[in-house]
Design an enzyme around this catalytic site. Structure first.
Site, mmCIF file in Angstrom:
data_model
loop_
_atom_site.group_PDB
_atom_site.id
_atom_site.type_symbol
_atom_site.label_atom_id
_atom_site.label_comp_id
_atom_site.label_asym_id
_atom_site.label_seq_id
_atom_site.Cartn_x
_atom_site.Cartn_y
_atom_site.Cartn_z
ATOM 1 N N ASP A 2 1.029 -1.203 0.062
ATOM 2 C CA ASP A 2 0.011 -0.125 -0.159
ATOM 3 C C ASP A 2 0.758 1.344 0.069
ATOM 4 O OD1 ASP A 2 -2.586 -1.548 0.579
ATOM 5 O OD2 ASP A 2 -1.252 -2.280 2.254
ATOM 6 N N HIS A 17 -4.459 -3.618 5.932
ATOM 7 C CA HIS A 17 -4.233 -3.884 4.517
ATOM 8 C C HIS A 17 -5.526 -4.148 3.847
ATOM 9 C CE1 HIS A 17 -2.642 -4.964 0.745
ATOM 10 N NE2 HIS A 17 -3.087 -6.289 1.004
HETATM 11 N N1 LIG Z 1 -0.299 -8.291 2.212
HETATM 12 C C1 LIG Z 1 -0.419 -8.264 0.785
HETATM 13 O O1 LIG Z 1 -0.111 -6.997 0.726
HETATM 14 C C2 LIG Z 1 -0.780 -9.226 -0.118
HETATM 15 C C3 LIG Z 1 -1.104 -10.496 0.259
HETATM 16 N N2 LIG Z 1 -1.460 -11.252 -0.746
HETATM 17 C C4 LIG Z 1 -1.918 -12.895 -0.301
HETATM 18 O O2 LIG Z 1 -0.873 -13.718 -0.211
HETATM 19 C C5 LIG Z 1 -1.278 -14.951 -0.487
HETATM 20 C C6 LIG Z 1 -0.526 -15.951 -1.287
HETATM 21 O O3 LIG Z 1 -0.762 -15.178 -2.647
HETATM 22 P P1 LIG Z 1 -0.424 -16.213 -4.013
HETATM 23 O O4 LIG Z 1 0.935 -16.543 -3.923
HETATM 24 O O5 LIG Z 1 -0.913 -15.346 -5.213
HETATM 25 O O6 LIG Z 1 -1.195 -17.473 -3.861
HETATM 26 P P2 LIG Z 1 -1.158 -18.636 -4.574
HETATM 27 O O7 LIG Z 1 -2.526 -19.543 -4.350
HETATM 28 O O8 LIG Z 1 -0.758 -18.798 -5.946
HETATM 29 O O9 LIG Z 1 -0.224 -19.448 -3.569
HETATM 30 C C7 LIG Z 1 -0.477 -19.851 -2.373
HETATM 31 C C8 LIG Z 1 0.330 -21.132 -1.807
HETATM 32 O O10 LIG Z 1 0.289 -21.411 -0.561
HETATM 33 C C9 LIG Z 1 0.154 -22.713 -0.381
HETATM 34 N N3 LIG Z 1 -0.334 -23.032 0.986
HETATM 35 C C10 LIG Z 1 -1.800 -23.152 1.190
HETATM 36 N N4 LIG Z 1 -1.917 -23.490 2.554
HETATM 37 C C11 LIG Z 1 -0.582 -23.718 3.061
HETATM 38 C C12 LIG Z 1 -0.199 -24.023 4.309
HETATM 39 N N5 LIG Z 1 -0.995 -24.348 5.093
HETATM 40 N N6 LIG Z 1 1.167 -24.046 4.451
HETATM 41 C C13 LIG Z 1 2.132 -23.867 3.521
HETATM 42 N N7 LIG Z 1 1.642 -23.485 2.326
HETATM 43 C C14 LIG Z 1 0.264 -23.284 2.028
HETATM 44 C C15 LIG Z 1 -0.342 -23.314 -1.567
HETATM 45 O O11 LIG Z 1 -0.392 -24.841 -2.018
HETATM 46 C C16 LIG Z 1 0.051 -22.276 -2.678
HETATM 47 O O12 LIG Z 1 1.385 -23.130 -3.125
HETATM 48 C C17 LIG Z 1 -2.883 -14.837 -0.301
HETATM 49 O O13 LIG Z 1 -3.630 -14.912 0.852
HETATM 50 C C18 LIG Z 1 -2.979 -13.538 -1.012
HETATM 51 O O14 LIG Z 1 -4.405 -12.887 -0.654
HETATM 52 C C19 LIG Z 1 -1.281 -11.107 -2.019
HETATM 53 C C20 LIG Z 1 -0.542 -9.852 -2.630
HETATM 54 C C21 LIG Z 1 -0.462 -8.705 -1.543
HETATM 55 O O1 LIG Z 2 -5.874 -7.638 -3.079
HETATM 56 C C1 LIG Z 2 -5.413 -9.070 -2.986
HETATM 57 O O2 LIG Z 2 -6.357 -9.694 -2.645
HETATM 58 C C2 LIG Z 2 -4.017 -9.080 -3.137
HETATM 59 C C3 LIG Z 2 -3.615 -8.105 -2.015
HETATM 60 O O3 LIG Z 2 -3.510 -7.909 -0.939
HETATM 61 C C4 LIG Z 2 -2.967 -6.904 -2.694
HETATM 62 O O4 LIG Z 2 -2.814 -6.826 -4.027
HETATM 63 O O5 LIG Z 2 -3.071 -5.827 -2.200
#
Ligand SMILES: NC(=O)C1=CN([C@@H]2O[C@H](COP(=O)(O)OP(=O)(O)OC[C@H]3O[C@@H](n4cnc5c(N)ncnc54)[C@H](O)[C@@H]3O)[C@@H](O)[C@H]2O)C=CC1
Ligand SMILES: O=C([O-])CC(=O)C(=O)O
Length: 327
Positions: A160, A188
């Site tokens: 952000d 967030h």
């Molecule tokens: N805080 C922030 O600014 C942001 C947060 N996110 C969040 O990050 C997270 C991951 O996003 P992506 O990589 O795009 O998702 P993705 O679905 O591509 O990957 C998630 C991975 O986590 C694994 N996983 C699920 N449960 C698990 C567990 N108990 N232990 C270990 N691994 C586990 C899955 O098998 C998968 O490989 C989501 O919750 C997303 O919303 C995404 C973008 C920004």
């Molecule tokens: O929007 C979502 O779900 C992923 C995220 O947290 C971001 O891009 O800020």
């Protein structure tokens, strides 16, 4: 002489954020080019083969400072003796969902992982929670790891912060590096409050340079707040490379310091600004010597108070929503 390697756990290693993040860490963007790193990668049993493929690619980069890789589906193996953890592994949202909708799907993950961190991580481990809803997942992690200092379990507001910097720089016709003292308060989520009241650009007040409070309130704030949803709409998937970049920025600055500059971090409240103790809240912080200090005593006006209360109330609701899980 080569330094001893640091151990960095990353969860969700087969996922899309990690497809960028792991390569950035292995390349030295987090700890530095002179610091060997051992990656300890956690993902679910069904994702182990995919993690193996990512590790083949890491090997094929021949990173000079990648000193080892552990692949596991057991949090206690992944978190053993670690210096740092980036907790990415969690379900992402899809079109039409809010991040808070992920609470029931993801909360249990952070309870289990908090307990494992409590048992086997180094006592001064630095933890960054990325998986959404990041603030409340960090709160769950901290509550599940009572023997670790709560201040060492943080949530990612840096995406952000970076989004706001880019929008301010474009509007003012300057570089992002010219801008200092932007603060992103709260959750967030679309309620986050990107505050530019104290910001300067090359020594001048940023609000004066921009000179368009209507744009700030009616365009900038909703744009930054809803940027994640705009990316999901356009890409069909949530942000990944920019999220990995923000995670690297957050950890890099925490480890190496910010030279007096402000960054936004989600940290366990010590009660300042009236945020109940323990709530993980986005605040401006300055890092040095491997620690962060919250910037305290900033005044609030009517508008900022209303923005602040909105995002705080949302986090209090999320906290109440996970009370039974932690009880
Ligand atoms: N805080 C922030 O600014 C942001 C947060 N996110 C969040 O990050 C997270 C991951 O996003 P992506 O990589 O795009 O998702 P993705 O679905 O591509 O990957 C998630 C991975 O986590 C694994 N996983 C699920 N449960 C698990 C567990 N108990 N232990 C270990 N691994 C586990 C899955 O098998 C998968 O490989 C989501 O919750 C997303 O919303 C995404 C973008 C920004
Ligand atoms: O929007 C979502 O779900 C992923 C995220 O947290 C971001 O891009 O800020």
């Amino acid at each position: 002489m080569t330094k001893p390697a640091v151990r960095v756990a990353v969860t969700g290693a087969a996922g899309q954020i990690c497809y960028s993040l792991l390569f950035r860490i292995a390349n030295g963007d987090m700890y530095g080019k002179d610091q060997p790193v051992i990656l300890q990668l956690l993902d679910l049993p069904q994702a182990q083969a995919a993690v193996g493929g990512v590790v083949m690619e890491l090997e094929d980069c021949a990173f000079p400072n990648l000193a080892g890789v552990v692949i596991t589906d057991d949090p206690k193996v992944a978190f053993k003796d670690i210096d740092a953890a980036v907790l990415v592994g969690a379900r992402p949202r899809s079109k039409g969902m809010e991040r808070a909708d992920l609470l029931s799907a993801n909360a249990e993950i952070f309870k289990v992982q908090g307990k494992a961190l409590n048992e086997v991580a180094k006592r001064d481990v630095k933890v960054l929670v990325v998986g959404n809803p990041a603030n409340t997942n960090a709160y769950i992690t901290a509550k599940s790891a009572p023997d670790l200092p709560a201040k060492n379990i943080t949530a990612m507001l840096r995406l952000d912060h970076n989004r706001a910097l880019s929008q301010f720089a474009a509007k003012a016709g300057i570089a992002t590096a010219d801008i200092e003292k932007v603060a992103v308060w709260g959750n967030h989520s679309p309620t986050m409050y990107a505050d530019y009241r104290f910001a300067t650009a090359n020594g001048k007040p940023l609000p004066e340079l921009i000179n368009d409070e209507t744009w700030y309130r009616e365009t900038l704030l909703p744009k930054v707040g809803k940027r994640g949803a705009a990316i999901i709409e356009a890409r069909g998937l949530s942000s990944a490379a920019s999220a990995a970049n923000a995670a690297v920025d957050h950890m890099h600055d925490w480890i190496h310091g910010t030279d007096g500059k402000w960054v936004s971090m989600g940290v366990a409240s010590d009660g300042s600004y009236g945020v109940p103790e323990g709530i993980v809240f986005g605040v401006p912080a300055v890092c040095s010597g491997g620690a962060y200090e919250v910037v305290k005593g900033l005044p609030m006006d009517d508008f900022s108070k209303s923005m602040f209360d909105k995002t705080l109330n949302e986090l209090l609701e999320e906290r109440d929503g996970v009370a039974a899980l932690l009880g």
